[in-house]
Design a protein around this motif. Structure first.
Motif, PDB file in Angstrom:
ATOM      1  N   ASP A  24       9.262  16.405  16.975  1.00  0.00           N
ATOM      2  CA  ASP A  24       8.403  16.972  15.929  1.00  0.00           C
ATOM      3  C   ASP A  24       7.225  16.054  15.629  1.00  0.00           C
ATOM      4  O   ASP A  24       6.107  16.527  15.371  1.00  0.00           O
ATOM      5  N   PHE A  25       7.470  14.755  15.651  1.00  0.00           N
ATOM      6  CA  PHE A  25       6.381  13.814  15.387  1.00  0.00           C
ATOM      7  C   PHE A  25       5.361  13.839  16.523  1.00  0.00           C
ATOM      8  O   PHE A  25       4.149  13.813  16.281  1.00  0.00           O
ATOM      9  N   LEU A  26       5.825  13.900  17.762  1.00  0.00           N
ATOM     10  CA  LEU A  26       4.900  13.979  18.892  1.00  0.00           C
ATOM     11  C   LEU A  26       4.055  15.244  18.804  1.00  0.00           C
ATOM     12  O   LEU A  26       2.851  15.220  19.108  1.00  0.00           O
ATOM     13  N   ALA A  27       4.650  16.345  18.377  1.00  0.00           N
ATOM     14  CA  ALA A  27       3.884  17.582  18.221  1.00  0.00           C
ATOM     15  C   ALA A  27       2.812  17.429  17.146  1.00  0.00           C
ATOM     16  O   ALA A  27       1.674  17.899  17.311  1.00  0.00           O
ATOM     17  N   ALA A  28       3.150  16.761  16.048  1.00  0.00           N
ATOM     18  CA  ALA A  28       2.170  16.532  14.983  1.00  0.00           C
ATOM     19  C   ALA A  28       1.024  15.648  15.463  1.00  0.00           C
ATOM     20  O   ALA A  28      -0.134  15.863  15.093  1.00  0.00           O
ATOM     21  N   LEU A  29       1.340  14.662  16.280  1.00  0.00           N
ATOM     22  CA  LEU A  29       0.288  13.823  16.845  1.00  0.00           C
ATOM     23  C   LEU A  29      -0.703  14.654  17.649  1.00  0.00           C
ATOM     24  O   LEU A  29      -1.925  14.486  17.529  1.00  0.00           O
ATOM     25  N   ALA A  86       5.373  15.709   8.663  1.00  0.00           N
ATOM     26  CA  ALA A  86       4.808  16.353   7.478  1.00  0.00           C
ATOM     27  C   ALA A  86       3.759  15.474   6.812  1.00  0.00           C
ATOM     28  O   ALA A  86       2.720  15.968   6.352  1.00  0.00           O
ATOM     29  N   ALA A  87       4.020  14.160   6.765  1.00  0.00           N
ATOM     30  CA  ALA A  87       3.049  13.248   6.151  1.00  0.00           C
ATOM     31  C   ALA A  87       1.743  13.240   6.941  1.00  0.00           C
ATOM     32  O   ALA A  87       0.649  13.241   6.360  1.00  0.00           O
ATOM     33  N   LEU A  88       1.841  13.235   8.265  1.00  0.00           N
ATOM     34  CA  LEU A  88       0.624  13.241   9.081  1.00  0.00           C
ATOM     35  C   LEU A  88      -0.117  14.565   8.921  1.00  0.00           C
ATOM     36  O   LEU A  88      -1.348  14.579   8.770  1.00  0.00           O
ATOM     37  N   ASP A  89       0.601  15.675   8.942  1.00  0.00           N
ATOM     38  CA  ASP A  89      -0.049  16.972   8.756  1.00  0.00           C
ATOM     39  C   ASP A  89      -0.776  17.033   7.426  1.00  0.00           C
ATOM     40  O   ASP A  89      -1.911  17.531   7.333  1.00  0.00           O
ATOM     41  N   THR A  90      -0.142  16.527   6.359  1.00  0.00           N
ATOM     42  CA  THR A  90      -0.760  16.556   5.035  1.00  0.00           C
ATOM     43  C   THR A  90      -2.033  15.719   5.012  1.00  0.00           C
ATOM     44  O   THR A  90      -3.068  16.144   4.468  1.00  0.00           O
ATOM     45  N   GLY A  92       0.804  -1.213   0.000  1.00  0.00           N
ATOM     46  CA  GLY A  92       0.000   0.000   0.000  1.00  0.00           C
ATOM     47  C   GLY A  92       0.835   1.260   0.000  1.00  0.00           C
ATOM     48  O   GLY A  92       2.009   1.251   0.299  1.00  0.00           O
ATOM     49  N   GLN A  93       0.185   2.363  -0.339  1.00  0.00           N
ATOM     50  CA  GLN A  93       0.836   3.662  -0.401  1.00  0.00           C
ATOM     51  C   GLN A  93       0.283   4.551   0.701  1.00  0.00           C
ATOM     52  O   GLN A  93      -0.724   4.249   1.325  1.00  0.00           O
ATOM     53  N   LEU A  94       0.943   5.680   0.925  1.00  0.00           N
ATOM     54  CA  LEU A  94       0.519   6.621   1.943  1.00  0.00           C
ATOM     55  C   LEU A  94      -0.942   6.995   1.739  1.00  0.00           C
ATOM     56  O   LEU A  94      -1.346   7.410   0.662  1.00  0.00           O
ATOM     57  N   ALA A 116     -10.372  -0.208   3.840  1.00  0.00           N
ATOM     58  CA  ALA A 116     -10.369   1.133   3.264  1.00  0.00           C
ATOM     59  C   ALA A 116     -10.753   2.206   4.272  1.00  0.00           C
ATOM     60  O   ALA A 116     -10.524   3.403   4.042  1.00  0.00           O
ATOM     61  N   LEU A 117     -11.321   1.803   5.408  1.00  0.00           N
ATOM     62  CA  LEU A 117     -11.652   2.765   6.462  1.00  0.00           C
ATOM     63  C   LEU A 117     -10.435   3.109   7.314  1.00  0.00           C
ATOM     64  O   LEU A 117     -10.514   3.979   8.187  1.00  0.00           O
ATOM     65  N   THR A 118      -9.319   2.419   7.063  1.00  0.00           N
ATOM     66  CA  THR A 118      -8.073   2.686   7.780  1.00  0.00           C
ATOM     67  C   THR A 118      -7.097   3.378   6.838  1.00  0.00           C
ATOM     68  O   THR A 118      -6.709   2.824   5.816  1.00  0.00           O
ATOM     69  N   LEU A 119      -6.712   4.585   7.176  1.00  0.00           N
ATOM     70  CA  LEU A 119      -5.736   5.342   6.398  1.00  0.00           C
ATOM     71  C   LEU A 119      -4.361   5.163   7.032  1.00  0.00           C
ATOM     72  O   LEU A 119      -4.242   5.021   8.244  1.00  0.00           O
ATOM     73  N   VAL A 120      -3.331   5.181   6.206  1.00  0.00           N
ATOM     74  CA  VAL A 120      -1.982   4.865   6.671  1.00  0.00           C
ATOM     75  C   VAL A 120      -1.067   6.060   6.478  1.00  0.00           C
ATOM     76  O   VAL A 120      -1.027   6.663   5.403  1.00  0.00           O
ATOM     77  N   SER A 121      -0.326   6.390   7.534  1.00  0.00           N
ATOM     78  CA  SER A 121       0.702   7.417   7.436  1.00  0.00           C
ATOM     79  C   SER A 121       2.027   6.821   7.888  1.00  0.00           C
ATOM     80  O   SER A 121       2.113   5.628   8.175  1.00  0.00           O
ATOM     81  N   GLU A 122       3.061   7.660   7.929  1.00  0.00           N
ATOM     82  CA  GLU A 122       4.406   7.189   8.240  1.00  0.00           C
ATOM     83  C   GLU A 122       4.815   7.618   9.646  1.00  0.00           C
ATOM     84  O   GLU A 122       4.748   8.809   9.980  1.00  0.00           O
ATOM     85  N   TYR A 123       5.238   6.659  10.442  1.00  0.00           N
ATOM     86  CA  TYR A 123       5.713   6.952  11.791  1.00  0.00           C
ATOM     87  C   TYR A 123       6.984   7.801  11.715  1.00  0.00           C
ATOM     88  O   TYR A 123       7.865   7.560  10.894  1.00  0.00           O
ATOM     89  N   ASN A 124       7.052   8.792  12.573  1.00  0.00           N
ATOM     90  CA  ASN A 124       8.189   9.728  12.635  1.00  0.00           C
ATOM     91  C   ASN A 124       8.288  10.620  11.401  1.00  0.00           C
ATOM     92  O   ASN A 124       9.358  11.133  11.086  1.00  0.00           O
ATOM     93  N   ASP A 125       7.153  10.827  10.713  1.00  0.00           N
ATOM     94  CA  ASP A 125       7.106  11.745   9.577  1.00  0.00           C
ATOM     95  C   ASP A 125       5.992  12.759   9.844  1.00  0.00           C
ATOM     96  O   ASP A 125       4.845  12.577   9.421  1.00  0.00           O
TER      97      ASP A 125
END
Length: 442
Positions: A232-237, A199-203, A170-172, A188-197
């Protein structure tokens, strides 16, 4: 790769494969990624296991985390024995579940916990917490991170780490099931992001935050190997809460392992819900989820989100968990001792590998540690993608060399090992001596 014979364990494994899928009741126990046959365990005490063939093994799995005090700890043993005198299950409330809930709330109140509901496994805890998040927010999507494992509920077997790392796809932002039997429509109800990223979570949140009920995460990842979050990742969370999304911390592995307040307390995380398991049952089957009263009161019978369990709050598990947490409270210096041991272990492993010319990166926090067989940038693996590039064949050979010397390491490159209060200087020296030999054989 030489695998030592353990004829009784091998016979038991052959018999088990006739009556149990793969011969085991949890996949990683089958030694599939390291070769050989699993050891069937006859008993455990302190830092050691004894297998069915009578071989003594220095244990770094600790039943995958709960045995922070060591195996068969006297206080926990006594608590279970006393509870057993009153029966094993009532199907009705009992005092011990009140006492343990009070203890958990007391220790995690700084992370916002006001109510706790007990279940019987970590999978039940995360599954129930996400149903609650959907019920509370009225939204249907959740976000998880690639390589984070949250149990085997259908909606969470997506990019799920550990034994599933070789099959996940799968992709982001997409959600390909990591297991057969999981409908694509549900995944499909589960979206996937990257741990320790961050910017990806914010997007992802900027585009779909209004649809997302919860973001679930491991504060410290244990099922892709140990991965420690960046500031930075904890702040995005924490920013996901700005859009009405609930932040769900899966502390099934890290809860009361990394501090008496868990990883959330240690790292300053303020989630809406926390999931626990392992240590809060003192080695017996248990799980729990909790959070602030406003959210938890949506759970039946107080609210409209249904969740139930015949054996939830089982008196034996409650007694074991209460004894474990009480012992941890009574030994305020214990976490420091665990970290000192594990740091010395990490340093010794790095030195042994370097002396043998074997490229490794060792990630460690508190009493959790993973040896990644790769030369990671800056000496530390920080992402799922980096972890996935480890040399699993080299790890398998090293694992078998350690096992041949009586060191029972986690039988997967993508797992944490766990140090207990029963590990002391003698165990540290024995482990490092074995590691030097095992690295030299590579």
């Amino acid at each position: 790769m030489t695998v030592q014979a353990n004829p009784i364990s091998e016979q038991l494994f052959s018999r088990a494969k006739v009556v149990t899928p793969g011969g085991v009741n949890s996949p990683v126990r089958a030694f599939g990624s390291v070769g050989g046959h699993p050891h069937f365990i006859a008993q455990a005490n302190g830092a050691y296991l004894t297998n069915a063939d009578g071989k003594r093994l220095l244990d770094y799995i600790g039943s995958w985390g709960p045995m922070i005090l060591g195996h068969n700890h006297p206080r926990v043993h006594q608590a279970i024995a006393e509870a057993l005198q009153g029966g094993t299950s009532f199907g009705a409330p009992n005092e011990r579940e009140v006492l343990l809930a009070e203890k958990v709330v007391e220790l995690t109140r700084s992370s916002g916990v006001e109510r706790v509901r007990f279940v019987n496994s970590g999978t039940e805890a995360t599954m129930s917490a996400l149903r609650l998040a959907r019920g509370f927010t009225g939204r249907k999507y959740i976000v998880k991170f690639r390589g984070n494992y949250h149990g085997h509920a259908d909606g969470l077997l997506v990019e799920a780490g550990s034994g599933l790392m070789t099959t996940a796809a799968g992709q982001l932002g997409s959600a390909a099931p990591s297991s057969a039997g999981v409908p694509e429509e549900y995944a499909a109800l589960t979206l996937v992001s990257e741990y320790n990223d961050p910017a990806a979570l914010d997007t992802l949140m900027q585009g779909r935050g209004h649809e997302i009920a919860a973001v679930i995460f491991e504060p410290v990842v244990g099922n892709a190997g140990v991965l420690v979050p960046s500031a930075d990742f904890l702040a995005a969370l924490h920013r996901v809460k700005d859009q009405g999304t609930l932040l769900v911390a899966d502390e099934v592995m890290t809860g009361f392992r990394l501090s008496l307040q868990g990883a959330c307390g240690r790292l300053g995380i303020q989630p809406d819900l926390i999931c626990w398991g392992k240590i809060i049952g003192g080695g017996l089957p248990v799980g729990a989820y909790g959070g602030r009263a406003e959210v938890m009161d949506f759970v039946s019978p107080s609210g409209p989100v249904y969740q139930a369990g015949t054996l939830s709050g089982n008196p034996l598990a409650m007694a074991a968990g209460l004894a474990t947490l009480s012992e941890l409270q009574d030994q305020p210096e214990l976490y420091g001792r665990l970290e000192t041991y594990t740091t010395a272990l990490a340093d010794g492993l790095k030195d042994a590998a370097q002396a043998a010319g074997v490229p490794v990166s060792v990630n460690q926090i508190g009493s959790m540690l993973t040896v990644f067989f790769q030369d990671a940038p800056h000496g530390s693996v920080t992402t799922y993608q980096q972890a996935a590039h480890s040399d699993t064949q080299a790890f398998a050979r090293w694992f078998q060399a350690m096992l041949a010397q009586g060191i029972y390491w986690a039988p997967s490159q993508f797992e944490s090992i766990f140090v207990s209060a029963a590990h002391g200087d003698a165990e540290l020296q024995t482990t490092l001596q074995a590691a030097r030999q095992a690295f030299s054989e590579l």
